[in-house]
Scaffold this motif. Sequence first.
Motif, PDB file in Angstrom:
ATOM      1  N   SER A   9       0.826  -1.198   0.000  1.00 16.47           N
ATOM      2  CA  SER A   9       0.000   0.000   0.000  1.00 16.47           C
ATOM      3  C   SER A   9       0.863   1.251   0.000  1.00 16.47           C
ATOM      4  O   SER A   9       0.602   2.193  -0.734  1.00 16.47           O
ATOM      5  CB  SER A   9      -0.930   0.002   1.223  1.00 16.47           C
ATOM      6  OG  SER A   9      -1.807  -1.088   1.194  1.00 16.47           O
ATOM      7  N   LYS A  10       1.897   1.244   0.842  1.00 16.37           N
ATOM      8  CA  LYS A  10       2.782   2.399   0.882  1.00 16.37           C
ATOM      9  C   LYS A  10       3.532   2.550  -0.436  1.00 16.37           C
ATOM     10  O   LYS A  10       3.741   3.658  -0.915  1.00 16.37           O
ATOM     11  CB  LYS A  10       3.759   2.272   2.049  1.00 16.37           C
ATOM     12  CG  LYS A  10       3.129   2.489   3.405  1.00 16.37           C
ATOM     13  CD  LYS A  10       4.161   2.403   4.506  1.00 16.37           C
ATOM     14  CE  LYS A  10       3.514   2.658   5.860  1.00 16.37           C
ATOM     15  NZ  LYS A  10       4.484   2.553   6.963  1.00 16.37           N
ATOM     16  N   GLY A  11       3.930   1.422  -1.019  1.00 12.94           N
ATOM     17  CA  GLY A  11       4.610   1.488  -2.307  1.00 12.94           C
ATOM     18  C   GLY A  11       3.717   2.048  -3.395  1.00 12.94           C
ATOM     19  O   GLY A  11       4.156   2.833  -4.237  1.00 12.94           O
ATOM     20  N   LEU A  12       2.440   1.671  -3.369  1.00 10.15           N
ATOM     21  CA  LEU A  12       1.487   2.189  -4.349  1.00 10.15           C
ATOM     22  C   LEU A  12       1.296   3.685  -4.165  1.00 10.15           C
ATOM     23  O   LEU A  12       1.266   4.442  -5.141  1.00 10.15           O
ATOM     24  CB  LEU A  12       0.152   1.457  -4.201  1.00 10.15           C
ATOM     25  CG  LEU A  12      -0.984   1.907  -5.126  1.00 10.15           C
ATOM     26  CD1 LEU A  12      -0.607   1.694  -6.584  1.00 10.15           C
ATOM     27  CD2 LEU A  12      -2.267   1.163  -4.776  1.00 10.15           C
ATOM     28  N   LEU A  13       1.181   4.113  -2.908  1.00  6.90           N
ATOM     29  CA  LEU A  13       1.022   5.542  -2.628  1.00  6.90           C
ATOM     30  C   LEU A  13       2.212   6.330  -3.139  1.00  6.90           C
ATOM     31  O   LEU A  13       2.057   7.342  -3.829  1.00  6.90           O
ATOM     32  CB  LEU A  13       0.822   5.761  -1.132  1.00  6.90           C
ATOM     33  CG  LEU A  13       0.749   7.220  -0.670  1.00  6.90           C
ATOM     34  CD1 LEU A  13      -0.454   7.921  -1.277  1.00  6.90           C
ATOM     35  CD2 LEU A  13       0.711   7.309   0.848  1.00  6.90           C
ATOM     36  N   TRP A  14       3.423   5.855  -2.832  1.00 10.31           N
ATOM     37  CA  TRP A  14       4.614   6.579  -3.263  1.00 10.31           C
ATOM     38  C   TRP A  14       4.784   6.540  -4.777  1.00 10.31           C
ATOM     39  O   TRP A  14       5.292   7.490  -5.378  1.00 10.31           O
ATOM     40  CB  TRP A  14       5.854   6.030  -2.558  1.00 10.31           C
ATOM     41  CG  TRP A  14       5.924   6.482  -1.135  1.00 10.31           C
ATOM     42  CD1 TRP A  14       5.737   5.720  -0.020  1.00 10.31           C
ATOM     43  CD2 TRP A  14       6.156   7.811  -0.674  1.00 10.31           C
ATOM     44  NE1 TRP A  14       5.843   6.499   1.105  1.00 10.31           N
ATOM     45  CE2 TRP A  14       6.110   7.783   0.742  1.00 10.31           C
ATOM     46  CE3 TRP A  14       6.406   9.026  -1.312  1.00 10.31           C
ATOM     47  CZ2 TRP A  14       6.293   8.918   1.524  1.00 10.31           C
ATOM     48  CZ3 TRP A  14       6.592  10.157  -0.534  1.00 10.31           C
ATOM     49  CH2 TRP A  14       6.537  10.099   0.860  1.00 10.31           C
ATOM     50  N   SER A  15       4.351   5.464  -5.416  1.00  9.78           N
ATOM     51  CA  SER A  15       4.409   5.401  -6.880  1.00  9.78           C
ATOM     52  C   SER A  15       3.513   6.463  -7.498  1.00  9.78           C
ATOM     53  O   SER A  15       3.902   7.150  -8.457  1.00  9.78           O
ATOM     54  CB  SER A  15       3.978   4.017  -7.367  1.00  9.78           C
ATOM     55  OG  SER A  15       4.864   3.028  -6.907  1.00  9.78           O
ATOM     56  N   VAL A  16       2.308   6.613  -6.939  1.00 13.75           N
ATOM     57  CA  VAL A  16       1.381   7.633  -7.448  1.00 13.75           C
ATOM     58  C   VAL A  16       1.965   9.031  -7.243  1.00 13.75           C
ATOM     59  O   VAL A  16       1.917   9.881  -8.146  1.00 13.75           O
ATOM     60  CB  VAL A  16       0.011   7.499  -6.756  1.00 13.75           C
ATOM     61  CG1 VAL A  16      -0.851   8.731  -7.011  1.00 13.75           C
ATOM     62  CG2 VAL A  16      -0.708   6.255  -7.239  1.00 13.75           C
ATOM     63  N   LEU A  17       2.518   9.266  -6.066  1.00 12.70           N
ATOM     64  CA  LEU A  17       3.094  10.586  -5.784  1.00 12.70           C
ATOM     65  C   LEU A  17       4.252  10.907  -6.718  1.00 12.70           C
ATOM     66  O   LEU A  17       4.389  12.037  -7.195  1.00 12.70           O
ATOM     67  CB  LEU A  17       3.547  10.664  -4.327  1.00 12.70           C
ATOM     68  CG  LEU A  17       2.455  10.518  -3.267  1.00 12.70           C
ATOM     69  CD1 LEU A  17       3.046  10.623  -1.878  1.00 12.70           C
ATOM     70  CD2 LEU A  17       1.349  11.546  -3.461  1.00 12.70           C
ATOM     71  N   LEU A  18       5.087   9.901  -7.009  1.00 14.90           N
ATOM     72  CA  LEU A  18       6.201  10.115  -7.939  1.00 14.90           C
ATOM     73  C   LEU A  18       5.700  10.368  -9.361  1.00 14.90           C
ATOM     74  O   LEU A  18       6.279  11.176 -10.095  1.00 14.90           O
ATOM     75  CB  LEU A  18       7.148   8.922  -7.903  1.00 14.90           C
ATOM     76  CG  LEU A  18       8.011   8.786  -6.646  1.00 14.90           C
ATOM     77  CD1 LEU A  18       8.818   7.500  -6.687  1.00 14.90           C
ATOM     78  CD2 LEU A  18       8.936   9.986  -6.489  1.00 14.90           C
ATOM     79  N   LEU A  19       4.625   9.677  -9.756  1.00 21.92           N
ATOM     80  CA  LEU A  19       4.044   9.917 -11.081  1.00 21.92           C
ATOM     81  C   LEU A  19       3.543  11.349 -11.209  1.00 21.92           C
ATOM     82  O   LEU A  19       3.771  12.024 -12.219  1.00 21.92           O
ATOM     83  CB  LEU A  19       2.897   8.937 -11.343  1.00 21.92           C
ATOM     84  CG  LEU A  19       3.270   7.511 -11.726  1.00 21.92           C
ATOM     85  CD1 LEU A  19       2.036   6.633 -11.766  1.00 21.92           C
ATOM     86  CD2 LEU A  19       3.996   7.480 -13.068  1.00 21.92           C
ATOM     87  N   VAL A  20       2.839  11.819 -10.165  1.00 22.53           N
ATOM     88  CA  VAL A  20       2.326  13.196 -10.204  1.00 22.53           C
ATOM     89  C   VAL A  20       3.474  14.195 -10.202  1.00 22.53           C
ATOM     90  O   VAL A  20       3.447  15.193 -10.942  1.00 22.53           O
ATOM     91  CB  VAL A  20       1.374  13.443  -9.012  1.00 22.53           C
ATOM     92  CG1 VAL A  20       0.908  14.898  -8.994  1.00 22.53           C
ATOM     93  CG2 VAL A  20       0.168  12.519  -9.080  1.00 22.53           C
ATOM     94  N   LEU A  21       4.505  13.925  -9.393  1.00 26.42           N
ATOM     95  CA  LEU A  21       5.661  14.823  -9.346  1.00 26.42           C
ATOM     96  C   LEU A  21       6.373  14.866 -10.696  1.00 26.42           C
ATOM     97  O   LEU A  21       6.750  15.942 -11.177  1.00 26.42           O
ATOM     98  CB  LEU A  21       6.615  14.367  -8.251  1.00 26.42           C
ATOM     99  CG  LEU A  21       7.842  15.241  -8.010  1.00 26.42           C
ATOM    100  CD1 LEU A  21       7.427  16.636  -7.568  1.00 26.42           C
ATOM    101  CD2 LEU A  21       8.751  14.611  -6.971  1.00 26.42           C
ATOM    102  N   ALA A  22       6.558  13.704 -11.325  1.00 25.83           N
ATOM    103  CA  ALA A  22       7.198  13.660 -12.640  1.00 25.83           C
ATOM    104  C   ALA A  22       6.336  14.367 -13.684  1.00 25.83           C
ATOM    105  O   ALA A  22       6.849  15.068 -14.564  1.00 25.83           O
ATOM    106  CB  ALA A  22       7.451  12.214 -13.057  1.00 25.83           C
ATOM    107  N   GLY A  23       5.017  14.192 -13.591  1.00 29.09           N
ATOM    108  CA  GLY A  23       4.125  14.881 -14.519  1.00 29.09           C
ATOM    109  C   GLY A  23       4.208  16.382 -14.366  1.00 29.09           C
ATOM    110  O   GLY A  23       4.253  17.122 -15.367  1.00 29.09           O
ATOM    111  N   ALA A  24       4.252  16.857 -13.113  1.00 28.46           N
ATOM    112  CA  ALA A  24       4.374  18.298 -12.876  1.00 28.46           C
ATOM    113  C   ALA A  24       5.699  18.824 -13.419  1.00 28.46           C
ATOM    114  O   ALA A  24       5.751  19.894 -14.035  1.00 28.46           O
ATOM    115  CB  ALA A  24       4.257  18.588 -11.378  1.00 28.46           C
TER     116      ALA A  24
END
Length: 199
Positions: A9-24
Amino acid sequence: MTSESEPRSKGLLWSVLLLVLAGAGALWGASGLTWLSQRFRTPMGTEATSGATGAVLRPELGPMALAALAAIAAVLATGGLLRRLVGVLIALAGALLAWRAFQQFSGGWFVHATGDVPPGSTPIGELSTSPFGPLLMGVGALLLLIAGLLVVVRAGRMPAMGARYSAPGAAKEQKSQDPDRRLWNELDAGRDPTDEDDR
């Protein structure tokens, strides 16, 4: 079993956050790149080059990048339905930007800004366009779309930052504390301290 599913779950959360950060980051980079340029001959007989960046041609890139950074905090701070709503907004922003990028590649919606050349200048040669800015915009849009869909579909598997995990004996220990401290602990845990059924 909880200990095994928690890292995922934590890995999924951090993956999403990294995707949004990379998109920004991709959107911010696209806004700073030169998307097109044109050479001009000025009335004085000299040559000048006018360029238009992504921030000029697509003014929404900068604000969208900042909104994506704010969405990171929103995903961290929320949970449940509210987190899914944030995911919908992220996915919609990504879909809109992906459509804008597709429009650029399918048929020019460019308008040339000549504000940085002297009045009366005449263009020389053809308008020069660069695919890197729109391509980076498309990459950022795709990353946001994927991140938003992951939040919508998997929000229940992502832990909330405010969630507290305690050992089974911690509840008994809290009940033995003084009443004022126990009252604040109950409120902090999201429970009603006046509800006798919870005690």
